[in-house]
Design a protein around this motif. Structure first.
Motif, PDB file in Angstrom:
ATOM      1  N   THR A  65      -5.820 -49.160  83.718  1.00 16.71           N
ATOM      2  CA  THR A  65      -7.084 -49.282  84.286  1.00 16.71           C
ATOM      3  C   THR A  65      -6.915 -49.700  85.870  1.00 16.71           C
ATOM      4  OG1 THR A  65      -7.713 -51.092  83.477  1.00 16.71           O
ATOM      5  CG2 THR A  65      -8.377 -49.209  82.182  1.00 16.71           C
ATOM      6  N   LEU A  66      -7.501 -48.994  86.792  1.00 18.61           N
ATOM      7  CA  LEU A  66      -7.796 -49.682  88.163  1.00 18.61           C
ATOM      8  C   LEU A  66      -8.993 -49.886  88.388  1.00 18.61           C
ATOM      9  CD1 LEU A  66      -5.956 -49.988  90.794  1.00 18.61           C
ATOM     10  CD2 LEU A  66      -6.547 -47.920  91.267  1.00 18.61           C
ATOM     11  N   GLU A  67      -9.462 -51.282  88.673  1.00 20.33           N
ATOM     12  CA  GLU A  67     -10.692 -51.875  89.071  1.00 20.33           C
ATOM     13  C   GLU A  67     -11.538 -51.414  87.826  1.00 20.33           C
ATOM     14  OE1 GLU A  67     -10.075 -53.471  91.120  1.00 20.33           O
ATOM     15  OE2 GLU A  67      -9.434 -52.808  92.983  1.00 20.33           O
ATOM     16  N   PRO A  76      -1.702 -37.190  89.921  1.00 21.41           N
ATOM     17  CA  PRO A  76      -0.837 -37.953  91.142  1.00 21.41           C
ATOM     18  C   PRO A  76      -1.672 -38.171  92.366  1.00 21.41           C
ATOM     19  CG  PRO A  76       0.927 -37.016  90.194  1.00 21.41           C
ATOM     20  CD  PRO A  76      -0.242 -36.302  89.343  1.00 21.41           C
ATOM     21  N   ALA A  77      -2.461 -37.066  92.765  1.00 25.09           N
ATOM     22  CA  ALA A  77      -3.090 -36.967  93.895  1.00 25.09           C
ATOM     23  C   ALA A  77      -4.225 -37.825  93.897  1.00 25.09           C
ATOM     24  CB  ALA A  77      -3.473 -35.509  94.500  1.00 25.09           C
ATOM     25  N   ARG A  81      -5.791 -41.144  95.554  1.00 27.45           N
ATOM     26  CA  ARG A  81      -7.225 -41.234  96.155  1.00 27.45           C
ATOM     27  C   ARG A  81      -7.901 -42.452  95.686  1.00 27.45           C
ATOM     28  NH1 ARG A  81      -7.015 -35.602  96.443  1.00 27.45           N
ATOM     29  NH2 ARG A  81      -8.037 -35.334  94.436  1.00 27.45           N
ATOM     30  N   ARG A  82      -7.542 -42.937  94.379  1.00 32.82           N
ATOM     31  CA  ARG A  82      -8.354 -44.053  93.679  1.00 32.82           C
ATOM     32  C   ARG A  82      -7.517 -45.525  94.634  1.00 32.82           C
ATOM     33  NH1 ARG A  82     -10.797 -43.438  88.780  1.00 32.82           N
ATOM     34  NH2 ARG A  82     -11.635 -41.345  88.883  1.00 32.82           N
ATOM     35  N   MET A 151       0.623 -44.458 104.370  1.00 26.78           N
ATOM     36  CA  MET A 151      -0.165 -43.613 105.120  1.00 26.78           C
ATOM     37  C   MET A 151      -1.345 -43.145 104.394  1.00 26.78           C
ATOM     38  SD  MET A 151       0.695 -43.040 108.244  1.00 26.78           S
ATOM     39  CE  MET A 151       0.044 -41.277 108.513  1.00 26.78           C
ATOM     40  N   ALA A 152      -1.501 -43.462 103.007  1.00 28.45           N
ATOM     41  CA  ALA A 152      -2.748 -43.128 102.272  1.00 28.45           C
ATOM     42  C   ALA A 152      -3.767 -44.225 102.230  1.00 28.45           C
ATOM     43  CB  ALA A 152      -2.470 -43.023 100.867  1.00 28.45           C
TER      44      ALA A 152
END
Ligand code: ATP
Length: 236
Positions: A65-67, A76-77, A81-82, A151-152
Motif C-alpha cells: 500500500t502507498l498512502e 507500472p505506469a 503516477r501514484r 523526471m516523474a
C-alpha cells in the motif's frame, strides 16, 4: 507511507522467492534494504513497481500500500503516477539517445521544472545534455538513471544498488546526492550491497536472506552489533 505486508512472490509459477516480507518506509525517510546476492531485494523492488509480470513473477500473497491505498494490482505506469518511481540496477538508459532525450523519455509528464531539478542536482548532465548517452562514464550513466526516475516527480524513489561498480569517490558522490534528493522531500528506499554506505545515510535498515527479512533495526543499532556486522553485513 509505503507499506509491504506479508508479501509472497513466485517466479515461473513454482519458485517461491519472497516468503512473507513485511517492511515500512515512512514519508521523508531513507530506508536501507541490505542482503547478499540472490536474497530477493531486486524481486521486492519489482513487486513494488509492478514489474514482476515481465520477469514471469507474480505476487501470490500479501499487500503493498502507498498512502493507505493498495497498489500491488496496478500496472507500472499507474504506480509511477501514484508517486513511486524506480531506478533500475544496471542503469538501463538508452545508449543511442542524448542525455536530454533519455530524461524526456523517462518522464511520463516531462515537466520543465523536473528537468531543471535534475540538471540542478547533476550539473554534469546539464553540460552533456546533447551528448549521446552511451559515451557517458559509468558514474554519469548512474546519475542519468536516477535523473530519469526523478523526471516523474516521485514522492517515493526506489534505488537498486546505485553504487554498484563505482569507484569509492563516485560512491561518496552518489551517497551525497541521495541525501540531497531526500532533503528536497523525496522518500527513499535504498537497496545496497554496500552496507556501510547505505547505513551511513539511512535511519533504518532491513536485512534480507533467502526471501525473508531477518533483521529490522535502526541503522545505529545494526552498526553497533559486531555479530550483525560480521554475519549479515559482511563488515566483520
Ligand atoms: P542481486 O543483488 O544479485 O540482484 P537480489 O537480492 O536482488 O540479488 P533477486 O535478484 O531478487 O535477488 O533474486 C532472488 C532469487 O530469485 C534468486 O534466486 C534469483 O535467481 C531468482 N530470480 C530472479 N529473477 C528471476 C526470474 N525472472 N525467474 C526466475 N527466477 C528469478
Amino acid at each position: 507511507m509505503l507499506e509491504v505486508r506479508n508479501l509472497e512472490v513466485v517466479y515461473d509459477d513454482v519458485m517461491l522467492v519472497l516468503r512473507g516480507v513485511s517492511l515500512s518506509v515512512p514519508p521523508g525517510a531513507i530506508v536501507a534494504l541490505l542482503g547478499a546476492n540472490g536474497a530477493g531485494k531486486t524481486t521486492l523492488l519489482r513487486a513494488l513497481s509492478g514489474l514482476l509480470d515481465v520477469h514471469d513473477g507474480e505476487i501470490t500473497k500479501g499487500t503493498v500500500t502507498l498512502e493507505g491505498e493498495p497498489i500491488h494490482h496496478l500496472k507500472p505506469a499507474q504506480i509511477v503516477r501514484r508517486g513511486l518511481s524506480q531506478v533500475m540496477e544496471g542503469r538501463r538508459i538508452l545508449a543511442e539517445l542524448t542525455v536530454e532525450e533519455n530524461l524526456r523519455v523517462g518522464g511520463h509528464t516531462a515537466r520543465e521544472s523536473h528537468l531543471d531539478r535534475v540538471y540542478g542536482l547533476f550539473p554534469v548532465l546539464a553540460e552533456r545534455r546533447r551528448s549521446v548517452s552511451g559515451y557517458l562514464s559509468g558514474g554519469e550513466q548512474q546519475m542519468l538513471a536516477v535523473g530519469r526516475a526523478l523526471m516523474a516527480g516521485p514522492a517515493y524513489l526506489l534505488l537498486d544498488e546505485p553504487s554498484l561498480g563505482l569507484a569509492p569517490a563516485l560512491v561518496a558522490q552518489i551517497r551525497d546526492l541521495i541525501v540531497e534528493i531526500n532533503q528536497q522531500g523525496t522518500t527513499v528506499l535504498l537497496v545496497e550491497q554496500n552496507a556501510t554506505m547505505a547505513l551511513s545515510i539511512a535511519a533504518h535498515g532491513y536485512v534480507m536472506e533467502t526471501g525473508s527479512i531477518v533483521m529490522d533495526k535502526p541503522s545505529a543499532d545494526l552498526l553497533a552489533d559486531e555479530d550483525i556486522k560480521e554475519f549479515y553485513l559482511g563488515l566483520g
